[in-house]
Design a protein around this motif. Structure first.
Motif, PDB file in Angstrom:
ATOM      1  N   THR A  26       9.219  17.387  -8.877  1.00  0.00           N
ATOM      2  CA  THR A  26       9.952  18.032  -9.975  1.00  0.00           C
ATOM      3  C   THR A  26      10.666  17.022 -10.851  1.00  0.00           C
ATOM      4  O   THR A  26      10.668  17.127 -12.084  1.00  0.00           O
ATOM      5  N   VAL A  27      11.276  16.011 -10.225  1.00  0.00           N
ATOM      6  CA  VAL A  27      12.009  14.992 -10.985  1.00  0.00           C
ATOM      7  C   VAL A  27      11.073  14.257 -11.944  1.00  0.00           C
ATOM      8  O   VAL A  27      11.432  13.951 -13.084  1.00  0.00           O
ATOM      9  N   GLU A  56       8.381  15.569 -13.050  1.00  0.00           N
ATOM     10  CA  GLU A  56       7.718  16.616 -13.826  1.00  0.00           C
ATOM     11  C   GLU A  56       6.199  16.576 -13.659  1.00  0.00           C
ATOM     12  O   GLU A  56       5.434  16.634 -14.633  1.00  0.00           O
ATOM     13  N   SER A  58      13.463  24.608  -8.386  1.00  0.00           N
ATOM     14  CA  SER A  58      13.790  24.537  -9.812  1.00  0.00           C
ATOM     15  C   SER A  58      13.091  25.594 -10.651  1.00  0.00           C
ATOM     16  O   SER A  58      13.683  26.155 -11.582  1.00  0.00           O
ATOM     17  N   ARG A  74      16.843  19.291  -9.124  1.00  0.00           N
ATOM     18  CA  ARG A  74      16.430  17.912  -9.371  1.00  0.00           C
ATOM     19  C   ARG A  74      17.114  16.947  -8.409  1.00  0.00           C
ATOM     20  O   ARG A  74      17.791  16.001  -8.809  1.00  0.00           O
ATOM     21  N   GLN A 116      21.494  17.741 -11.021  1.00  0.00           N
ATOM     22  CA  GLN A 116      21.757  18.642 -12.149  1.00  0.00           C
ATOM     23  C   GLN A 116      22.375  19.945 -11.663  1.00  0.00           C
ATOM     24  O   GLN A 116      21.736  20.719 -10.961  1.00  0.00           O
TER      25      GLN A 116
END
Length: 254
Positions: free
Chosen positions: A55-56, A58, A104, A144, A148
């Protein structure tokens, strides 16, 4: 009532197995596939594997790694990391994972949970919630890898998940992560009061008595841990472990 499960949680970072403290300073502890082979021999109840890079950065889930893990696993596998679409979910389940963990993506668009549930079955949908204590004696949600903060009230989010009826919630304490000082029982109290869905708790387990106390008090479906199953002793030497049959029976007994 379903039997409680004792669940190792493995973190994948840059292709390797790591362990963090407070979601920071990942320490390399080995190869994920080798770890799965050892856990197979120890006959673990279930395995959670989380790719903390996806996820970080993307990017989509690492389907090649998922395939290798699923082929090797003799236990139910829950995989998370980069899951953000129905197509991702269907592919992960088709590769052999029993469950998929979403974090997320559900925060950004909670409707994704129902869409994925319709595609693969809601029983396979696991929502991971990473939380940290705040100055008001409550808890805030983070995404993240804890970097965040989310502007959604923790209790409100729990209620929404309860209404949707996801297959399971995994509550992960950022504060307790890697500390091996015990689960945040007050956090579990809050979640237990808010939802009636299957619940797994992660973050803080340092000994088998921590797991036993959690299960006895809350009768939750899953007690998960990372450091407890990969470190040994005060110097944290890397050694993969899991309760023996007699130890497990004692942990799960009332």
């Amino acid at each position: 009532m379903l039997r409680s499960r004792i669940i190792p949680c493995l973190l994948i970072h840059k292709g390797g197995l790591v362990k963090t403290v407070g979601f920071k300073d990942p320490k390399y502890v080995g190869d994920p596939i080798n770890a799965v082979k050892i856990f197979n021999e120890k006959e673990v109840d279930e395995l959670i594997v989380l790719d903390i890079d996806a996820t970080v950065k993307e990017r989509e889930p690492d389907f090649e790694t998922i395939k290798k893990l699923a082929v090797e696993c003799r236990m139910p596998l829950c995989y998370g990391g980069g899951v953000s679409s129905v197509e991702h979910a269907k592919k992960i389940i088709n590769l052999g994972a029993e469950k998929l963990a979403i974090n997320s993506a559900a925060i950004k668009d909670i409707s994704i949970l129902e869409k994925i549930g319709k595609a693969v079955g809601m029983q396979s949908v696991v929502v991971v919630i990473d939380v940290r204590k705040n100055k008001k004696d409550g808890y805030d949600i983070y995404i993240r890898n804890g970097t965040q903060k989310v502007e959604i009230l923790f209790e409100d989010y729990l209620q929404k998940l309860n209404q949707i009826g996801v297959g399971e919630i995994v509550i992960n304490s950022i504060d307790a992560d890697g500390t091996m000082t015990g689960y945040d029982m007050r956090l579990v109290d809050i979640v237990r009061e808010a939802v009636d869905m299957p619940l797994t708790v992660l973050g803080g387990a340092g000994k088998y008595d921590d797991i036993k106390g959690l299960i006895q008090k809350h009768h939750i479906i899953g007690a998960a841990a990372g450091s407890l199953f990969v470190f040994k002793g005060k110097f944290r030497a890397v050694l993969i472990s899991y309760p023996l049959k007699d130890e497990k029976k004692n942990i799960l007994s009332n």
